[in-house]
Design a protein around this motif. Structure first.
Motif, PDB file in Angstrom:
ATOM      1  N   ASN A 229      30.627  51.272  45.496  1.00  0.00           N
ATOM      2  CA  ASN A 229      31.773  50.661  44.680  1.00  0.00           C
ATOM      3  C   ASN A 229      32.987  52.099  43.625  1.00  0.00           C
ATOM      4  N   PHE A 230      33.530  51.587  44.191  1.00  0.00           N
ATOM      5  CA  PHE A 230      35.224  52.565  43.696  1.00  0.00           C
ATOM      6  C   PHE A 230      35.914  52.000  43.165  1.00  0.00           C
ATOM      7  N   THR A 231      36.377  52.087  41.922  1.00  0.00           N
ATOM      8  CA  THR A 231      37.514  51.398  41.432  1.00  0.00           C
ATOM      9  C   THR A 231      39.146  51.799  40.313  1.00  0.00           C
ATOM     10  N   GLN A 232      40.082  51.814  40.927  1.00  0.00           N
ATOM     11  CA  GLN A 232      41.341  52.660  40.900  1.00  0.00           C
ATOM     12  C   GLN A 232      42.246  51.621  39.890  1.00  0.00           C
ATOM     13  N   VAL A 233      41.708  52.749  39.010  1.00  0.00           N
ATOM     14  CA  VAL A 233      42.316  51.495  37.990  1.00  0.00           C
ATOM     15  C   VAL A 233      44.336  52.280  38.070  1.00  0.00           C
ATOM     16  N   LEU A 234      45.422  51.353  37.806  1.00  0.00           N
ATOM     17  CA  LEU A 234      46.600  51.149  37.839  1.00  0.00           C
ATOM     18  C   LEU A 234      47.161  51.374  37.291  1.00  0.00           C
ATOM     19  N   SER A 235      47.151  50.417  35.806  1.00  0.00           N
ATOM     20  CA  SER A 235      47.601  50.462  34.662  1.00  0.00           C
ATOM     21  C   SER A 235      46.582  49.685  33.913  1.00  0.00           C
ATOM     22  N   ASP A 236      47.743  49.122  32.692  1.00  0.00           N
ATOM     23  CA  ASP A 236      47.019  49.028  31.778  1.00  0.00           C
ATOM     24  C   ASP A 236      45.882  47.481  32.357  1.00  0.00           C
ATOM     25  N   ASP A 237      47.030  46.829  32.861  1.00  0.00           N
ATOM     26  CA  ASP A 237      46.640  45.380  33.195  1.00  0.00           C
ATOM     27  C   ASP A 237      46.397  45.186  34.702  1.00  0.00           C
ATOM     28  N   GLN A 238      46.123  46.679  35.317  1.00  0.00           N
ATOM     29  CA  GLN A 238      45.758  46.013  37.145  1.00  0.00           C
ATOM     30  C   GLN A 238      44.891  47.343  37.430  1.00  0.00           C
ATOM     31  N   ALA A 239      44.075  47.026  38.354  1.00  0.00           N
ATOM     32  CA  ALA A 239      43.103  47.580  38.938  1.00  0.00           C
ATOM     33  C   ALA A 239      42.373  47.504  40.389  1.00  0.00           C
ATOM     34  N   LEU A 240      42.466  48.180  41.452  1.00  0.00           N
ATOM     35  CA  LEU A 240      42.028  47.866  42.404  1.00  0.00           C
ATOM     36  C   LEU A 240      40.921  48.188  43.010  1.00  0.00           C
ATOM     37  N   ASN A 241      39.606  47.522  43.238  1.00  0.00           N
ATOM     38  CA  ASN A 241      37.851  47.800  43.531  1.00  0.00           C
ATOM     39  C   ASN A 241      37.545  47.503  45.108  1.00  0.00           C
ATOM     40  N   PHE A 242      36.732  48.554  45.175  1.00  0.00           N
ATOM     41  CA  PHE A 242      36.766  48.489  47.245  1.00  0.00           C
ATOM     42  C   PHE A 242      34.887  48.898  46.424  1.00  0.00           C
ATOM     43  N   LYS A 278      39.282  44.377  46.411  1.00  0.00           N
ATOM     44  CA  LYS A 278      40.050  43.436  45.139  1.00  0.00           C
ATOM     45  C   LYS A 278      41.318  43.953  43.861  1.00  0.00           C
ATOM     46  N   TYR A 279      42.078  43.279  44.497  1.00  0.00           N
ATOM     47  CA  TYR A 279      43.402  43.442  43.597  1.00  0.00           C
ATOM     48  C   TYR A 279      43.320  42.721  42.006  1.00  0.00           C
ATOM     49  N   SER A 280      43.163  43.078  40.867  1.00  0.00           N
ATOM     50  CA  SER A 280      43.456  42.415  39.591  1.00  0.00           C
ATOM     51  C   SER A 280      44.793  42.681  38.657  1.00  0.00           C
ATOM     52  N   VAL A 281      45.615  41.382  38.397  1.00  0.00           N
ATOM     53  CA  VAL A 281      46.720  41.885  37.837  1.00  0.00           C
ATOM     54  C   VAL A 281      46.150  40.836  36.400  1.00  0.00           C
ATOM     55  N   GLY A 282      46.121  41.697  35.534  1.00  0.00           N
ATOM     56  CA  GLY A 282      46.163  40.369  34.020  1.00  0.00           C
ATOM     57  C   GLY A 282      44.897  39.500  34.534  1.00  0.00           C
ATOM     58  N   ALA A 283      45.018  38.109  33.973  1.00  0.00           N
ATOM     59  CA  ALA A 283      44.367  37.716  34.367  1.00  0.00           C
ATOM     60  C   ALA A 283      43.760  36.899  35.757  1.00  0.00           C
ATOM     61  N   HIS A 284      44.883  37.647  36.671  1.00  0.00           N
ATOM     62  CA  HIS A 284      44.155  37.104  38.247  1.00  0.00           C
ATOM     63  C   HIS A 284      43.617  38.567  38.696  1.00  0.00           C
ATOM     64  N   ALA A 285      43.165  37.376  40.001  1.00  0.00           N
ATOM     65  CA  ALA A 285      42.390  38.904  40.707  1.00  0.00           C
ATOM     66  C   ALA A 285      42.912  38.286  42.580  1.00  0.00           C
ATOM     67  N   PHE A 286      42.785  38.600  43.372  1.00  0.00           N
ATOM     68  CA  PHE A 286      43.160  38.328  44.453  1.00  0.00           C
ATOM     69  C   PHE A 286      42.198  39.246  45.272  1.00  0.00           C
ATOM     70  N   ILE A 287      40.921  38.698  46.336  1.00  0.00           N
ATOM     71  CA  ILE A 287      39.959  39.585  47.164  1.00  0.00           C
ATOM     72  C   ILE A 287      40.371  39.431  48.955  1.00  0.00           C
ATOM     73  N   ILE A 288      39.893  39.814  49.192  1.00  0.00           N
ATOM     74  CA  ILE A 288      40.038  39.912  50.934  1.00  0.00           C
ATOM     75  C   ILE A 288      38.699  40.551  51.204  1.00  0.00           C
ATOM     76  N   ALA A 289      38.116  39.742  51.966  1.00  0.00           N
ATOM     77  CA  ALA A 289      36.752  40.809  52.115  1.00  0.00           C
ATOM     78  C   ALA A 289      36.521  40.738  53.970  1.00  0.00           C
ATOM     79  N   HIS A 290      35.986  40.695  54.722  1.00  0.00           N
ATOM     80  CA  HIS A 290      35.557  41.244  55.823  1.00  0.00           C
ATOM     81  C   HIS A 290      33.903  41.483  56.144  1.00  0.00           C
ATOM     82  N   GLN A 291      33.463  40.586  57.100  1.00  0.00           N
ATOM     83  CA  GLN A 291      31.482  41.134  56.783  1.00  0.00           C
ATOM     84  C   GLN A 291      31.560  40.594  58.736  1.00  0.00           C
ATOM     85  N   ARG A 292      30.244  42.248  58.684  1.00  0.00           N
ATOM     86  CA  ARG A 292      30.019  41.808  60.186  1.00  0.00           C
ATOM     87  C   ARG A 292      28.374  41.743  60.380  1.00  0.00           C
TER      88      ARG A 292
END
Length: 418
Positions: A229-242, A278-292
């Motif tokens: 699990n890895f999280t990259q903080v992009l700014s005060d209210d943005q982050a990208l998680n894998f 998962k891309y988080s920005v403020g109050a919102h989060a958008f997720i895409i996932a693939h499973q096999r």
């Protein structure tokens, strides 16, 4: 299979370097009584599963009481203590005969019982930051995870050692020999022979964590699990998680679990993995996932290893874990705190699975549209009261599964007695 000697060795290795421990919890022990607590969770739960073929529908409503007592540890180099729990579920309505077994078991006449109850306890010992527990427990590990998604939780009986001697590192090893499922007050109705578990998690830094676990359910299967699990903080209210999760299951010959998931009972195996972004920005989060899922059979769980042992991205009503299945998810989350309603959250997801080997002439498909809203009271006399409503609309090819609509509603209120 690894035996008790190996488990003991693993636990000894976990606590060899006490000089590296970042702090000793046992040295700060206040005492058996001074650190004790008693809590009761009131849970009102409603479950409605409407099969679109109009048969075998399930509708049930119940009130649950989940009491937990945790003592502190006695002072000294070695600390001792006990934990205990009591469960009570009362049937409020069973939908005119449409009982659901995960809420309430049936009596000898086939009728749902009016109530169900269970009690259990643990004796525990602590040295430094290593705790040994024996008794009735609620393990929550990727390869042994109790199910608490209905009225009353599932429990297991056995031994578990948890070590946190090095900062960021948690090691677990244990052996369990009984499984008490949800809705059934019997201690071991499924006659679990044994499950051995070992593994751990390590927080490399604030952004990266890894995990590895192994389990062996006697005469059923052996499992291996890994996570990054890895999280990259992009700014005060943005982050990208894998988040990457993977299971490898080697089924024992003629394992019922393998046969139930499309295997032929002869050296079957399965690999199930998922990758979510998962891309988080403020109050919102958008997720895409693939499973096999790949191998000789699908991914089986709750065969002695707990009803929540599926730490993958696309697990909702369906787990999208069938033989040869490939699935994609798109989802969205909203935290209303930024809009002045602290405690209110919403999640919606759409998952589609394809390429399923369900024994038919063509590959099968399934899809699910999931919605959940939750509110937790933030202050006042009802502080921590939570309300959760979730809905799944599920459709699949005939060979894959029955179409259904499902509603689950929970109202929970925790009481701190002391």
């Amino acid at each position: 299979m690894f035996n008790r000697t190996r488990i003991a060795l693993a636990c000894a290795l976990a606590s060899l370097s006490l000089s590296q421990a970042y702090a000793s919890e046992q040295s700060d022990a206040k005492g058996f009584v001074e650190d004790s607590s008693l809590n009761v969770l009131l849970r009102n739960a409603y479950f409605n599963r409407d099969y679109k073929n109009h048969t075998n529908d399930a509708k049930v409503w119940g009130q649950g009481f989940i009491g937990t007592f945790e003592s502190g540890f006695t002072q000294g180099t070695v600390g001792f203590g006990v934990d205990a729990y009591g469960l009570l579920g009362i049937k409020l309505d069973s939908g005119r005969g449409r009982n659901y077994g995960a809420f309430f078991d049936t009596d000898s006449d086939g009728h749902p019982v009016d109530d169900t109850s269970e009690a259990g306890g643990v004796v525990k010992m602590r040295i430094s930051n290593t705790v040994l527990r024996y008794g009735n427990q609620f393990p929550s590990l990727p390869v042994l995870a109790y199910d608490d998604s209905r009225l009353l939780p599932q429990s297991f009986t056995g031994t578990l050692v948890t070590s946190k001697e090095i900062e960021g590192l948690e090691l677990n090893a244990g052996r369990f020999t009984a499984d008490s499922p949800m809705g059934d007050s019997s201690r071991d109705p499924n006659r679990l022979k044994s499950i051995d578990v070992i593994g751990g998690t390590y927080a490399v830094n604030d952004a990266l964590s890894v995990a590895a676990y192994h389990s062996d359910v006697e005469d059923t299967f052996k499992k291996y699990y890994g996570n990054v699990n890895f999280t990259q903080v992009l700014s005060d209210d943005q982050a990208l998680n894998f988040d990457f999760n993977i299971y490898r299951t080697d089924y024992d010959d003629n394992s019922t679990a393998a046969l139930d998931f499309g295997g032929d009972g002869n050296n079957d195996s399965n690999t199930l993995w998922s990758l979510a972004a998962k891309y988080s920005v403020g109050a919102h989060a958008f997720i895409i996932a693939h499973q096999r899922s790949s191998g000789d059979a699908g991914y089986a769980y709750d065969y002695g290893d707990g009803g929540s042992t599926i730490y993958v991205a696309n697990s909702y009503y369906s787990d999208f874990n069938l033989k040869d299945e490939q699935s994609w998810q798109v989802s969205y989350e909203l935290d209303f705190a930024e809009y002045g309603i602290a405690g209110l959250s919403y999640k919606t997801a759409y998952v589609r699975g394809s390429n399923i080997d369900a024994g038919g002439e063509q590959d099968g498909t399934e899809r699910e549209f999931f919605n959940q809203v939750k509110y937790v009271v933030q202050d006042g006399s009802l502080k921590d009261l939570s309300l959760k409503l979730r809905n799944s609309i599920y459709r699949a090819d005939r060979d894959v599964g029955p179409n259904l609509n499902e509603i689950r509603a929970f109202v929970e209120y925790p009481l701190e007695i002391f």
